[in-house]
Design a protein around this motif. Structure first.
Motif, mmCIF file in Angstrom:
data_model
loop_
_atom_site.group_PDB
_atom_site.id
_atom_site.type_symbol
_atom_site.label_atom_id
_atom_site.label_comp_id
_atom_site.label_asym_id
_atom_site.label_seq_id
_atom_site.Cartn_x
_atom_site.Cartn_y
_atom_site.Cartn_z
ATOM 1 N N CYS A 37 36.199 32.988 44.631
ATOM 2 C CA CYS A 37 36.722 33.506 43.369
ATOM 3 C C CYS A 37 35.592 34.144 42.565
ATOM 4 O O CYS A 37 34.454 33.694 42.621
ATOM 5 C CB CYS A 37 37.373 32.383 42.569
ATOM 6 S SG CYS A 37 38.791 31.659 43.419
ATOM 7 N N ALA A 38 35.915 35.192 41.824
ATOM 8 C CA ALA A 38 35.000 35.970 40.985
ATOM 9 C C ALA A 38 34.177 36.943 41.837
ATOM 10 O O ALA A 38 34.636 37.389 42.875
ATOM 11 C CB ALA A 38 34.130 35.067 40.127
ATOM 12 N N TYR A 39 32.960 37.262 41.414
ATOM 13 C CA TYR A 39 32.140 38.278 42.080
ATOM 14 C C TYR A 39 31.467 37.731 43.337
ATOM 15 O O TYR A 39 30.987 36.602 43.358
ATOM 16 C CB TYR A 39 31.064 38.778 41.113
ATOM 17 C CG TYR A 39 30.147 39.811 41.713
ATOM 18 C CD1 TYR A 39 30.532 41.132 41.797
ATOM 19 C CD2 TYR A 39 28.901 39.458 42.210
ATOM 20 C CE1 TYR A 39 29.698 42.090 42.357
ATOM 21 C CE2 TYR A 39 28.055 40.410 42.779
ATOM 22 C CZ TYR A 39 28.471 41.724 42.841
ATOM 23 O OH TYR A 39 27.643 42.659 43.401
ATOM 24 N N SER A 40 31.433 38.546 44.379
ATOM 25 C CA SER A 40 30.680 38.209 45.588
ATOM 26 C C SER A 40 30.321 39.496 46.325
ATOM 27 O O SER A 40 30.840 40.569 46.006
ATOM 28 C CB SER A 40 31.483 37.286 46.507
ATOM 29 O OG SER A 40 32.598 37.965 47.052
ATOM 30 N N TYR A 48 35.428 41.599 43.744
ATOM 31 C CA TYR A 48 35.846 40.675 42.695
ATOM 32 C C TYR A 48 37.160 40.082 43.172
ATOM 33 O O TYR A 48 38.129 40.808 43.398
ATOM 34 C CB TYR A 48 36.033 41.354 41.336
ATOM 35 C CG TYR A 48 36.219 40.315 40.250
ATOM 36 C CD1 TYR A 48 35.122 39.798 39.590
ATOM 37 C CD2 TYR A 48 37.475 39.824 39.935
ATOM 38 C CE1 TYR A 48 35.265 38.815 38.627
ATOM 39 C CE2 TYR A 48 37.629 38.830 38.975
ATOM 40 C CZ TYR A 48 36.524 38.341 38.321
ATOM 41 O OH TYR A 48 36.660 37.356 37.379
ATOM 42 N N ASN A 49 37.186 38.777 43.355
ATOM 43 C CA ASN A 49 38.389 38.090 43.804
ATOM 44 C C ASN A 49 38.989 37.351 42.619
ATOM 45 O O ASN A 49 38.421 36.377 42.134
ATOM 46 C CB ASN A 49 38.061 37.118 44.937
ATOM 47 C CG ASN A 49 39.315 36.532 45.571
ATOM 48 O OD1 ASN A 49 40.418 36.976 45.306
ATOM 49 N ND2 ASN A 49 39.131 35.535 46.403
ATOM 50 N N HIS A 50 40.134 37.851 42.147
ATOM 51 C CA HIS A 50 40.822 37.208 41.027
ATOM 52 C C HIS A 50 41.769 36.148 41.583
ATOM 53 O O HIS A 50 42.795 36.464 42.163
ATOM 54 C CB HIS A 50 41.581 38.243 40.210
ATOM 55 C CG HIS A 50 42.440 37.656 39.128
ATOM 56 N ND1 HIS A 50 41.999 36.659 38.296
ATOM 57 C CD2 HIS A 50 43.711 37.928 38.757
ATOM 58 C CE1 HIS A 50 42.971 36.342 37.450
ATOM 59 N NE2 HIS A 50 44.024 37.094 37.718
ATOM 60 N N ILE A 60 37.894 42.912 33.848
ATOM 61 C CA ILE A 60 36.521 42.553 34.193
ATOM 62 C C ILE A 60 35.580 43.667 33.755
ATOM 63 O O ILE A 60 36.003 44.810 33.559
ATOM 64 C CB ILE A 60 36.335 42.291 35.707
ATOM 65 C CG1 ILE A 60 36.599 43.556 36.531
ATOM 66 C CG2 ILE A 60 37.199 41.136 36.162
ATOM 67 C CD1 ILE A 60 36.168 43.457 37.991
ATOM 68 N N HIS A 92 32.098 40.307 35.787
ATOM 69 C CA HIS A 92 32.569 39.080 35.112
ATOM 70 C C HIS A 92 33.859 39.352 34.341
ATOM 71 O O HIS A 92 34.100 40.466 33.891
ATOM 72 C CB HIS A 92 31.483 38.531 34.176
ATOM 73 C CG HIS A 92 31.140 39.450 33.057
ATOM 74 N ND1 HIS A 92 30.229 40.462 33.174
ATOM 75 C CD2 HIS A 92 31.626 39.537 31.793
ATOM 76 C CE1 HIS A 92 30.145 41.124 32.035
ATOM 77 N NE2 HIS A 92 30.989 40.585 31.176
ATOM 78 N N TYR A 93 34.633 38.307 34.219
ATOM 79 C CA TYR A 93 35.880 38.322 33.446
ATOM 80 C C TYR A 93 35.506 38.408 31.969
ATOM 81 O O TYR A 93 34.639 37.679 31.497
ATOM 82 C CB TYR A 93 36.639 37.025 33.772
ATOM 83 C CG TYR A 93 37.812 36.693 32.890
ATOM 84 C CD1 TYR A 93 38.847 37.608 32.691
ATOM 85 C CD2 TYR A 93 37.915 35.460 32.296
ATOM 86 C CE1 TYR A 93 39.931 37.291 31.899
ATOM 87 C CE2 TYR A 93 39.005 35.115 31.510
ATOM 88 C CZ TYR A 93 40.003 36.044 31.321
ATOM 89 O OH TYR A 93 41.085 35.713 30.543
#
Length: 98
Positions: A37-40, A48-50, A60, A92-93
């Protein structure tokens, strides 16, 4: 260019162990190649996995290697391809829905 990829979810059987495992799982974690989840970054790409259970879309901000923050960008549940990882420092969110 930013592209989306959404994984599929398959749920089978219900047990106490299944419910306990599912409580911490998200739709994206159900596939073997799912991003966290999030940035990778993987495969030379930034993602970005929401992860959500309510189907919401969020905004984001993407931080580029040169040029600073870009956005807001609306992302839907699942994986969003942010482009080459050499170009992206992070994402980032920003606390807002879209």
């Amino acid at each position: 260019m930013i592209k989306r990829r959404v994984g599929s979810v398959a749920l089978a059987g219900v047990s106490i162990f299944g419910l306990m495992a599912y409580a911490g799982a998200t739709s994206a974690s159900a596939t073997p190649d799912a991003k966290p989840c999030a940035y990778s970054e993987s495969g030379g790409r930034a993602w970005y996995n929401h992860c959500t259970s309510d189907g919401s879309s969020v905004q984001i901000m993407v931080t580029l290697t040169i040029g600073g923050d870009v956005g807001p960008i609306c992302v839907h549940p699942g994986e969003t391809d942010l482009g080459p990882s050499w170009r992206t420092k992070g994402a980032h969110y920003n606390g807002k829905l879209c």
